[in-house]
Scaffold this motif. Structure first.
Motif, PDB file in Angstrom:
ATOM      1  N   TRP A 316      41.118 -48.913  13.993  1.00  0.00           N
ATOM      2  CA  TRP A 316      41.672 -47.575  13.749  1.00  0.00           C
ATOM      3  C   TRP A 316      40.556 -46.596  13.370  1.00  0.00           C
ATOM      4  O   TRP A 316      40.612 -45.403  13.677  1.00  0.00           O
ATOM      5  CB  TRP A 316      42.726 -47.704  12.638  1.00  0.00           C
ATOM      6  CG  TRP A 316      43.313 -46.415  12.172  1.00  0.00           C
ATOM      7  CD1 TRP A 316      44.334 -45.710  12.751  1.00  0.00           C
ATOM      8  CD2 TRP A 316      42.919 -45.675  11.015  1.00  0.00           C
ATOM      9  NE1 TRP A 316      44.595 -44.585  12.023  1.00  0.00           N
ATOM     10  CE2 TRP A 316      43.745 -44.538  10.948  1.00  0.00           C
ATOM     11  CE3 TRP A 316      41.960 -45.869  10.016  1.00  0.00           C
ATOM     12  CZ2 TRP A 316      43.638 -43.592   9.929  1.00  0.00           C
ATOM     13  CZ3 TRP A 316      41.845 -44.942   9.013  1.00  0.00           C
ATOM     14  CH2 TRP A 316      42.680 -43.808   8.968  1.00  0.00           C
ATOM     15  N   THR A 317      39.508 -47.095  12.712  1.00  0.00           N
ATOM     16  CA  THR A 317      38.421 -46.236  12.238  1.00  0.00           C
ATOM     17  C   THR A 317      37.394 -45.937  13.332  1.00  0.00           C
ATOM     18  O   THR A 317      36.616 -44.988  13.220  1.00  0.00           O
ATOM     19  CB  THR A 317      37.711 -46.916  11.041  1.00  0.00           C
ATOM     20  OG1 THR A 317      38.683 -47.282  10.071  1.00  0.00           O
ATOM     21  CG2 THR A 317      36.693 -46.001  10.383  1.00  0.00           C
ATOM     22  N   VAL A 320      35.822 -42.441  14.488  1.00  0.00           N
ATOM     23  CA  VAL A 320      35.102 -41.525  13.576  1.00  0.00           C
ATOM     24  C   VAL A 320      33.874 -42.169  12.945  1.00  0.00           C
ATOM     25  O   VAL A 320      33.210 -41.529  12.124  1.00  0.00           O
ATOM     26  CB  VAL A 320      36.035 -41.014  12.445  1.00  0.00           C
ATOM     27  CG1 VAL A 320      37.237 -40.285  13.029  1.00  0.00           C
ATOM     28  CG2 VAL A 320      36.480 -42.150  11.527  1.00  0.00           C
ATOM     29  N   SER A 393      38.564 -43.323   2.876  1.00  0.00           N
ATOM     30  CA  SER A 393      38.486 -43.632   4.303  1.00  0.00           C
ATOM     31  C   SER A 393      37.882 -42.457   5.064  1.00  0.00           C
ATOM     32  O   SER A 393      38.288 -41.314   4.878  1.00  0.00           O
ATOM     33  CB  SER A 393      39.890 -43.932   4.854  1.00  0.00           C
ATOM     34  OG  SER A 393      39.836 -44.031   6.267  1.00  0.00           O
ATOM     35  N   ARG A 394      36.935 -42.750   5.932  1.00  0.00           N
ATOM     36  CA  ARG A 394      36.273 -41.694   6.707  1.00  0.00           C
ATOM     37  C   ARG A 394      37.267 -41.022   7.662  1.00  0.00           C
ATOM     38  O   ARG A 394      37.145 -39.849   7.953  1.00  0.00           O
ATOM     39  CB  ARG A 394      35.114 -42.310   7.511  1.00  0.00           C
ATOM     40  CG  ARG A 394      34.258 -41.295   8.222  1.00  0.00           C
ATOM     41  CD  ARG A 394      32.987 -41.929   8.736  1.00  0.00           C
ATOM     42  NE  ARG A 394      32.069 -42.267   7.664  1.00  0.00           N
ATOM     43  CZ  ARG A 394      30.760 -42.042   7.677  1.00  0.00           C
ATOM     44  NH1 ARG A 394      30.225 -41.458   8.715  1.00  0.00           N
ATOM     45  NH2 ARG A 394      29.997 -42.403   6.678  1.00  0.00           N
ATOM     46  N   ARG A 395      38.251 -41.787   8.122  1.00  0.00           N
ATOM     47  CA  ARG A 395      39.324 -41.181   8.923  1.00  0.00           C
ATOM     48  C   ARG A 395      40.511 -40.972   7.990  1.00  0.00           C
ATOM     49  O   ARG A 395      41.031 -41.930   7.408  1.00  0.00           O
ATOM     50  CB  ARG A 395      39.700 -42.095  10.085  1.00  0.00           C
ATOM     51  CG  ARG A 395      40.790 -41.516  10.967  1.00  0.00           C
ATOM     52  CD  ARG A 395      41.064 -42.389  12.184  1.00  0.00           C
ATOM     53  NE  ARG A 395      42.209 -41.868  12.937  1.00  0.00           N
ATOM     54  CZ  ARG A 395      42.743 -42.457  13.988  1.00  0.00           C
ATOM     55  NH1 ARG A 395      42.226 -43.594  14.443  1.00  0.00           N
ATOM     56  NH2 ARG A 395      43.790 -41.930  14.603  1.00  0.00           N
ATOM     57  N   ASP A 401      49.761 -43.668   9.561  1.00  0.00           N
ATOM     58  CA  ASP A 401      48.529 -44.423   9.871  1.00  0.00           C
ATOM     59  C   ASP A 401      48.533 -45.761   9.145  1.00  0.00           C
ATOM     60  O   ASP A 401      48.218 -46.807   9.713  1.00  0.00           O
ATOM     61  CB  ASP A 401      47.294 -43.615   9.445  1.00  0.00           C
ATOM     62  CG  ASP A 401      47.170 -42.306  10.194  1.00  0.00           C
ATOM     63  OD1 ASP A 401      47.112 -42.337  11.430  1.00  0.00           O
ATOM     64  OD2 ASP A 401      47.141 -41.264   9.517  1.00  0.00           O
TER      65      ASP A 401
END
Ligand SMILES: [Fe+2]
Length: 410
Positions: A316-317, A320, A393-395, A401
């Motif tokens: 998922w990440t 990004v 989280s970066r995203r 989500d």
């Protein structure tokens, strides 16, 4: 501790938190660390510098052991009285810490010693704060939409002696507590939680069984990894994150397969405290938010709970964090260093699956006991009590989500 210093440990509390400027940061490492085989032999010497009447929290497996006997004898010889406490369980209970603090106060102790895994060390941090501040230690835990009490006083001096390589609790400002009656876990996040001294002795990690070694070892990896791909890494934490991941990739399988391999245990112990530096300074991410919630609902092992959603979180990440994920791929598979970033990053989910299979960690949330009607409560706990981790989280992760990540982690 002045308020400004305390505020340095207020981690981002929601997913709208912007990326932290990697060129502007502060560092904290207030715990004095003695590292290496035999480091625990200095316990009596260190204790005598800090007090004369110690409350000693020990993992139950140490009760009446030769190690316990030797340590108590050495403390007595150094003039330090010992009051032993073994009532520790994984995911330590706030209520038990309150009982221990009350008993310790009655005993007039002036020093706390923790000998055991992360649960024992976290409990000791809470007990130390409870002795000096009074009240219910659960009130100190960080919870969104709840009244959180800030400790007014430092706890008693604390020496931490970890008996496995995993949480890094020996050098972090966190104490994770459970409240089964509330079906919750939450964390005290405060600089008063840093132990004064950590004695990291890989000799104490020998003979630990494969499952425990794998579960605690993957926890170490996650501390390094989640911070590395989160919103707050900087040049200082990158050094520790990268080295910790290198050590885990190279030595965790050996530590699992050969419990008495001292070289592998030394490397994992180093990885643990290095990842703990990352954890203590920039926090973790979604695997920990969901894993802590699993621990709250099902009382499951911490490392396995967090690892259960690692691969779906990485997938998922990916959009990004390609560059950082590609660097992690190259740590586990050097051939990735020569590949385009997009290709190398895409390989990371399968690389991590293969690695976790090699150490016997194959289960998802269902195997850990989660039913489908518990998905919403799981997400509620993750966003309410571990929103600071979701926010790293970066995203940016919203409810849907997280639900998709959980569904992909069953
Ligand atoms: Fe952890």
């Amino acid at each position: 501790m002045p308020e400004a210093a305390s505020a340095a440990f207020s981690f981002p509390s929601n997913h709208e938190t912007p990326m932290q400027d990697p060129l502007s940061y502060q560092v904290a490492l207030p715990t004095r660390l003695r590292f290496g085989p035999g480091a625990s032999d200095t316990l009596a010497q260190e204790a005598a510098l800090l007090g004369g009447n110690a409350f000693v929290l020990l993992d139950p497996f140490l009760k009446s052991s030769a190690l316990e006997g030797a340590l108590v004898a050495s403390l007595s010889a150094a003039g330090v009285r010992t009051n032993l406490w073994h009532e520790i369980v994984p995911n330590p209970r706030a209520a038990t810490c309150n009982s221990a603090a009350a008993k310790a106060r009655d005993l007039g102790v002036d020093l706390v010693i923790a000998i055991g895994g992360g649960s024992t060390i976290d409990a000791a941090k809470a007990v130390s704060l409870g002795i000096t501040n009074g009240g219910d230690v659960w009130d100190f835990t960080s919870r969104r939409n709840a009244q959180v009490r800030v400790p007014e006083k430092r706890g008693l001096p604390l020496i931490a002696v970890p008996t496995n390589a995993g949480t890094g609790a020996e050098i972090t400002p966190f104490a994770v507590l459970s409240s089964p009656e509330r079906k919750l876990k939450a964390t005290i996040i405060h600089p008063f939680c840093y132990p004064d001294v950590a004695l990291v002795d890989p000799n104490l990690h020998l003979t630990k069984p494969r499952r425990l070694t794998a579960s605690t070892g993957i926890d170490t990896f996650l501390h390094a990894f989640e911070g590395f791909i989160g919103t707050r890494p900087n040049g200082w934490t990158d050094v520790f994150s990268i080295r910790a991941m290198e050590l885990v990739a190279a030595h965790l399988p050996t530590a699992c397969d050969n419990p008495d391999d001292l070289s592998a245990r030394v490397s994992m112990a180093e990885a643990c405290y290095m990842a703990g530096i990352t954890l203590g300074n920039i926090g973790v991410g979604i695997p920990h938010a969901l894993g802590q919630a699993m621990g709250a609902l099902k009382d499951t092992p911490h490392g396995e709970s967090c690892a259960a959603c690692l691969v779906p979180t990485v997938r998922w990440t990916l959009p990004v964090a390609e560059e950082r994920l590609a660097r992690v791929s190259a740590i586990f598979d050097p051939s990735c260093a020569g590949r385009p970033v997009a290709d190398a990053s895409q390989m990371l989910p399968s690389i991590l699956e293969t690695f976790m299979n090699s150490i016997g960690l194959t289960g998802g949330f269902e195997q850990l006991g989660l039913s489908r009607d518990e998905i919403e409560p799981l997400i509620d706990i993750a966003t309410t009590n571990y929103g600071q981790d979701v926010g790293c989280s970066r995203r940016a992760a919203g409810h849907e989500d997280l639900r998709q990540i959980v569904l992909n982690s069953l």
